[in-house]
Design a protein around this motif. Structure first.
Motif, PDB file in Angstrom:
ATOM      1  N   UNK A 262      12.572   0.268  -7.272  1.00 38.21           N
ATOM      2  CA  UNK A 262      11.830   1.312  -7.227  1.00 38.21           C
ATOM      3  C   UNK A 262      11.947   2.341  -5.885  1.00 38.21           C
ATOM      4  N   UNK A 263      12.611   1.666  -4.843  1.00 32.06           N
ATOM      5  CA  UNK A 263      12.800   2.209  -3.564  1.00 32.06           C
ATOM      6  C   UNK A 263      11.417   2.157  -2.635  1.00 32.06           C
ATOM      7  N   UNK A 264      10.572   1.615  -3.078  1.00 31.34           N
ATOM      8  CA  UNK A 264       9.062   1.768  -2.165  1.00 31.34           C
ATOM      9  C   UNK A 264       9.457   1.169  -0.781  1.00 31.34           C
ATOM     10  N   UNK A 265       8.980   1.548   0.229  1.00 28.44           N
ATOM     11  CA  UNK A 265       9.283   1.221   1.550  1.00 28.44           C
ATOM     12  C   UNK A 265       8.684  -0.234   1.875  1.00 28.44           C
ATOM     13  N   UNK A 266       9.420  -0.963   2.429  1.00 26.00           N
ATOM     14  CA  UNK A 266       8.936  -2.312   2.922  1.00 26.00           C
ATOM     15  C   UNK A 266       8.386  -2.209   4.333  1.00 26.00           C
ATOM     16  N   UNK A 267       7.089  -2.569   4.141  1.00 26.60           N
ATOM     17  CA  UNK A 267       6.231  -2.214   5.463  1.00 26.60           C
ATOM     18  C   UNK A 267       4.911  -3.226   5.275  1.00 26.60           C
ATOM     19  N   UNK A 268       4.316  -3.358   6.383  1.00 24.83           N
ATOM     20  CA  UNK A 268       3.330  -4.084   6.774  1.00 24.83           C
ATOM     21  C   UNK A 268       2.177  -3.223   5.850  1.00 24.83           C
ATOM     22  N   UNK A 269       1.952  -2.151   5.909  1.00 24.50           N
ATOM     23  CA  UNK A 269       0.861  -1.223   5.326  1.00 24.50           C
ATOM     24  C   UNK A 269       1.252  -1.462   3.849  1.00 24.50           C
ATOM     25  N   UNK A 270       2.414  -1.557   3.087  1.00 28.85           N
ATOM     26  CA  UNK A 270       2.725  -1.641   1.877  1.00 28.85           C
ATOM     27  C   UNK A 270       2.063  -2.928   1.397  1.00 28.85           C
ATOM     28  N   UNK A 271       2.352  -3.867   2.314  1.00 29.08           N
ATOM     29  CA  UNK A 271       2.058  -5.517   2.001  1.00 29.08           C
ATOM     30  C   UNK A 271       0.345  -5.758   2.088  1.00 29.08           C
ATOM     31  N   UNK A 272      -0.073  -4.858   2.774  1.00 32.85           N
ATOM     32  CA  UNK A 272      -1.488  -5.039   2.947  1.00 32.85           C
ATOM     33  C   UNK A 272      -2.046  -4.341   1.720  1.00 32.85           C
ATOM     34  N   UNK A 273      -1.616  -3.308   1.411  1.00 33.63           N
ATOM     35  CA  UNK A 273      -2.078  -2.410   0.061  1.00 33.63           C
ATOM     36  C   UNK A 273      -2.074  -3.666  -1.176  1.00 33.63           C
ATOM     37  N   UNK A 274      -0.682  -4.219  -1.231  1.00 33.93           N
ATOM     38  CA  UNK A 274      -0.636  -5.415  -2.240  1.00 33.93           C
ATOM     39  C   UNK A 274      -1.551  -6.166  -2.459  1.00 33.93           C
ATOM     40  N   UNK A 275      -1.746  -6.866  -1.157  1.00 32.24           N
ATOM     41  CA  UNK A 275      -2.903  -8.043  -0.912  1.00 32.24           C
ATOM     42  C   UNK A 275      -4.160  -7.434  -1.383  1.00 32.24           C
ATOM     43  N   UNK A 276      -4.752  -6.359  -0.937  1.00 30.39           N
ATOM     44  CA  UNK A 276      -5.776  -5.797  -1.434  1.00 30.39           C
ATOM     45  C   UNK A 276      -5.946  -5.682  -2.867  1.00 30.39           C
ATOM     46  N   UNK A 277      -4.920  -5.047  -3.718  1.00 21.73           N
ATOM     47  CA  UNK A 277      -4.855  -4.689  -5.349  1.00 21.73           C
ATOM     48  C   UNK A 277      -4.957  -5.993  -5.738  1.00 21.73           C
ATOM     49  N   UNK A 278      -4.491  -7.156  -5.332  1.00 25.63           N
ATOM     50  CA  UNK A 278      -4.122  -8.273  -5.920  1.00 25.63           C
ATOM     51  C   UNK A 278      -5.474  -9.053  -5.791  1.00 25.63           C
ATOM     52  N   UNK A 279      -5.990  -8.986  -4.542  1.00 25.69           N
ATOM     53  CA  UNK A 279      -7.487  -9.812  -4.206  1.00 25.69           C
ATOM     54  C   UNK A 279      -8.545  -9.203  -5.185  1.00 25.69           C
ATOM     55  N   UNK A 280      -8.457  -7.816  -5.503  1.00 23.55           N
ATOM     56  CA  UNK A 280      -9.443  -7.074  -6.415  1.00 23.55           C
ATOM     57  C   UNK A 280      -9.263  -7.848  -7.746  1.00 23.55           C
ATOM     58  N   UNK A 281      -7.885  -8.074  -8.341  1.00 22.58           N
ATOM     59  CA  UNK A 281      -7.917  -8.722  -9.585  1.00 22.58           C
ATOM     60  C   UNK A 281      -8.472 -10.232  -9.592  1.00 22.58           C
ATOM     61  N   UNK A 282      -8.044 -10.847  -8.282  1.00 19.64           N
ATOM     62  CA  UNK A 282      -8.535 -12.334  -8.123  1.00 19.64           C
ATOM     63  C   UNK A 282     -10.254 -12.380  -8.335  1.00 19.64           C
ATOM     64  N   UNK A 283     -10.726 -11.376  -7.760  1.00 19.25           N
ATOM     65  CA  UNK A 283     -12.159 -11.109  -7.727  1.00 19.25           C
ATOM     66  C   UNK A 283     -12.693 -11.270  -9.174  1.00 19.25           C
ATOM     67  N   UNK A 284     -11.989 -10.359 -10.010  1.00 22.91           N
ATOM     68  CA  UNK A 284     -12.546 -10.392 -11.353  1.00 22.91           C
ATOM     69  C   UNK A 284     -12.247 -11.816 -12.050  1.00 22.91           C
ATOM     70  N   UNK A 285     -11.081 -12.380 -11.851  1.00 27.85           N
ATOM     71  CA  UNK A 285     -10.932 -13.456 -12.459  1.00 27.85           C
ATOM     72  C   UNK A 285     -11.874 -14.817 -12.111  1.00 27.85           C
ATOM     73  N   UNK A 286     -12.144 -14.697 -10.592  1.00 25.95           N
ATOM     74  CA  UNK A 286     -13.154 -15.706 -10.028  1.00 25.95           C
ATOM     75  C   UNK A 286     -14.410 -15.254 -10.721  1.00 25.95           C
ATOM     76  N   UNK A 287     -15.026 -14.111 -10.902  1.00 27.09           N
ATOM     77  CA  UNK A 287     -16.176 -13.870 -11.356  1.00 27.09           C
ATOM     78  C   UNK A 287     -16.139 -14.261 -12.762  1.00 27.09           C
ATOM     79  N   UNK A 288     -15.206 -14.319 -13.552  1.00 28.21           N
ATOM     80  CA  UNK A 288     -15.403 -15.094 -15.011  1.00 28.21           C
ATOM     81  C   UNK A 288     -15.231 -16.195 -15.138  1.00 28.21           C
ATOM     82  N   UNK A 289     -14.989 -17.132 -13.888  1.00 30.76           N
ATOM     83  CA  UNK A 289     -14.895 -18.702 -13.953  1.00 30.76           C
ATOM     84  C   UNK A 289     -13.680 -19.151 -14.252  1.00 30.76           C
ATOM     85  N   UNK A 290     -13.823 -20.470 -14.248  1.00 32.77           N
ATOM     86  CA  UNK A 290     -12.468 -21.312 -14.533  1.00 32.77           C
ATOM     87  C   UNK A 290     -12.068 -21.127 -15.910  1.00 32.77           C
ATOM     88  N   UNK A 291     -12.670 -21.151 -16.950  1.00 34.00           N
ATOM     89  CA  UNK A 291     -12.142 -21.055 -18.406  1.00 34.00           C
ATOM     90  C   UNK A 291     -12.021 -19.518 -18.493  1.00 34.00           C
TER      91      UNK A 291
END
Length: 541
Positions: A262-291
């Motif tokens: 998609x031509x999105x710029x490769x940068x530390x800023x973009x990678x930080x945003x990716x980590x933040x967004x994915x960590x937010x999804x992980x927080x939901x998964x962690x809250x729901x538990x193992x199963x």
């Protein structure tokens, strides 16, 4: 399985220690925000992690220099040490297979497996794989073939860019064999030691499901004091930095894929945003538990990974892919000992830049993966456990790496002057783009590359939420039902550490985090081999 608040029976057998446990020393206490604070382990680990994050953000340049020095020392000076340690773990596993101890069952004489072979094998595979399959599946075979040869095999590319036909087959075989070394039996031997220690002392000896429990034969009651706290704190940081490395690599590859498609710029800023967004999804998964969270995401992850693999195998040059797998496997077996020698014939750049880092990474992941393997392996005999954990996941990974590497190498020589694989791996080293360079020459490039990005992000999430549960268990003294806010805290800390490592030096900083924790924790694991034998001596056979 015992929790730290259950009555725990003394260890059985003729060990020269009084195996009684002071339960008051291992019970946690509920603190602010509903956290279950396990003595100093949670407090020291969390405060140190926060301090590390703050200092790296405040002084990124200085942190980068420190990270660079750590990598240089660990991989350039201690490469022989890491190779000796991991070779020793393999010998330890072989001894367990061929001695009478192999008949002992995890859980005692009457214990029987909780899962079928199919389910168990699936979980073993899921436990030890991660973003590395996507990040390194194309990169490593091609790079070792052309740039950093494991055993000094001449590169098929001459200095003037011409192709040396006579060297192609040997270089291809050694590139794949060198990759198998890093993803095969050596690494899984590390996991065997950790998982076996946890399984024996939890299921057979009735101790809490915690790293420190494995040291009861050495420390006795002191294991519930500061000696035990230090062991668990080392395990926490080993896991955090091992996971942060995977998260950082995942962010880099996701960013590269978004740029490629998609031509999105490769940068530390973009990678930080990716980590933040994915960590937010992980927080939901962690809250729901193992199963409710981790299990569902893992199932989706496995299905997508299988479909992705089958697409590459059957849409790409199928025979070249299968030949790559088999040629690499035969060469790996033939060259197993030379590749494993700490002072052998392997190229310095290969041994220091790749092997030493990998062995530190496997050691760092050991608490995380070892805990999971131990939890699903109750009822297996020691012999069955060791053989299956060493061989089944290794062969599965060899098939993946052989197919992806075989396809990429075939593309490279089919059209060497216009190959994106050559550009990203050899001419203009861009490791995070190597997979997409291979996908560029397959049909439906945009769609398949988007699937690869999604798969990388799901690997990212499953690593984060599973790791959070493991760190939470360690800091709660072995409890598997600690408060949900505590799980969310550790998931957030993992994401923040990955972010500050990227800011403080990118890939080199990620490597520094792994090697810095891998050095002391490798000593912990060597001592575990001794305590495992002490425990096995007291088991009825």
């Amino acid at each position: 399985m015992n929790t730290p608040t259950d009555p725990v029976p003394p260890l059985e057998g003729a060990l020269d220690t009084d195996f009684t446990i002071g339960q008051d020393n291992i019970e946690g206490q509920v603190g602010p925000f509903g956290f279950d604070i396990h003595n100093p382990v949670f407090v020291v680990s969390s405060l140190t992690a926060v301090l590390f994050i703050l200092l790296t953000l405040l002084f990124p340049a200085a942190a980068g220099e420190v990270f660079k020095a750590i990598v240089g020392f660990a991989t350039g000076t201690l490469d022989w040490y890491f190779m000796i340690v991991v070779d020793f773990f393999i010998l330890f596993c072989v001894v367990l297979i061929f001695t009478p101890y192999g008949s002992i069952r995890l859980g005692g004489k009457e214990a029987r497996p909780e899962y079928s072979y199919l389910s168990w094998f699936s979980m073993l595979f899921a436990a030890g794989i991660g973003i590395g399959l996507l990040f390194f599946g194309v990169l490593e075979p091609v790079y070792h073939m052309a740039v950093s040869s494991p055993l000094g095999t001449p590169s098929p590319f001459g200095e003037d860019g011409t192709i040396n036909e006579a060297a192609i087959e040997r270089a291809r075989a050694m590139g794949l064999a060198g990759t198998y070394l890093h993803w095969g039996i050596h690494g899984w031997a590390v996991y065997v030691v950790m998982a076996l220690a946890l399984g024996l002392f939890t299921y057979n000896k009735g101790l809490p499901f915690s790293i420190r429990s494995a040291f009861y034969p050495i420390l006795g009651e002191r294991v519930w004091g500061w000696w035990g706290h230090v062991i668990d704190i080392l395990a926490v940081f080993s896991t955090l930095f091992g996971l942060a490395t995977s998260l950082g690599l995942g962010a880099q590859q996701a960013n590269a894929g978004l740029n490629f498609v998609y031509g999105l710029e490769i940068s530390i800023t973009t990678q930080v945003i990716v980590i933040i967004l994915v960590t937010m999804v992980a927080l939901v998964s962690v809250w729901r538990g193992l199963d409710g969270g981790v299990k569902k995401l893992s199932e989706i992850n496995m299905i997508m990974a299988l479909l992705f693999f089958l697409f590459v195998l059957f849409v790409g040059p199928t025979m070249a892919a299968l030949d790559g797998f088999w040629t690499g496997l035969v060469t790996y077996v033939e060259e197993f000992i030379p590749l494993s020698e700490p002072f052998g014939r392997t190229d310095d750049a290969y041994r220091e830049g790749w092997t030493a880092f990998y062995w530190a990474w496997w050691v760092s992941w050991a608490p995380f993966v070892g805990m999971f393997i131990a939890r699903v392996s109750r009822g297996r005999s020691i012999r069955e456990f060791v053989i299956c954990v060493l061989l089944i996941p290794s062969m599965t990974i060899f098939i993946w790496m052989g197919v992806f590497g075989g396809v990429a190498i075939d593309q490279l020589f089919a059209n060497p002057d216009a190959s994106l694989v050559r550009e990203y791996v050899i001419d203009n080293y861009s490791p995070e783009l190597s997979l997409f360079g291979m996908l560029n020459e397959l049909p439906f490039t945009g769609i398949v590359s988007t699937i690869a990005i999604i798969l990388a992000l799901i690997f990212f999430v499953t690593s984060s939420d599973s790791g959070s549960l493991v760190v939470d268990t360690i800091t709660a003294g072995g409890k598997t039902d600690a408060p949900k806010p505590q799980r969310l805290f550790w998931a957030s800390i993992e994401g923040l550490i990955a972010i500050v490592l990227l800011i403080g030096g990118g890939l080199e900083a990620l490597q520094a985090g792994v090697t810095a924790t891998g050095i002391p924790f490798s000593v912990v694991m060597l001592l575990m081999c001794y305590t495992i034998f002490r425990a096995l001596q007291s088991e009825p056979r």
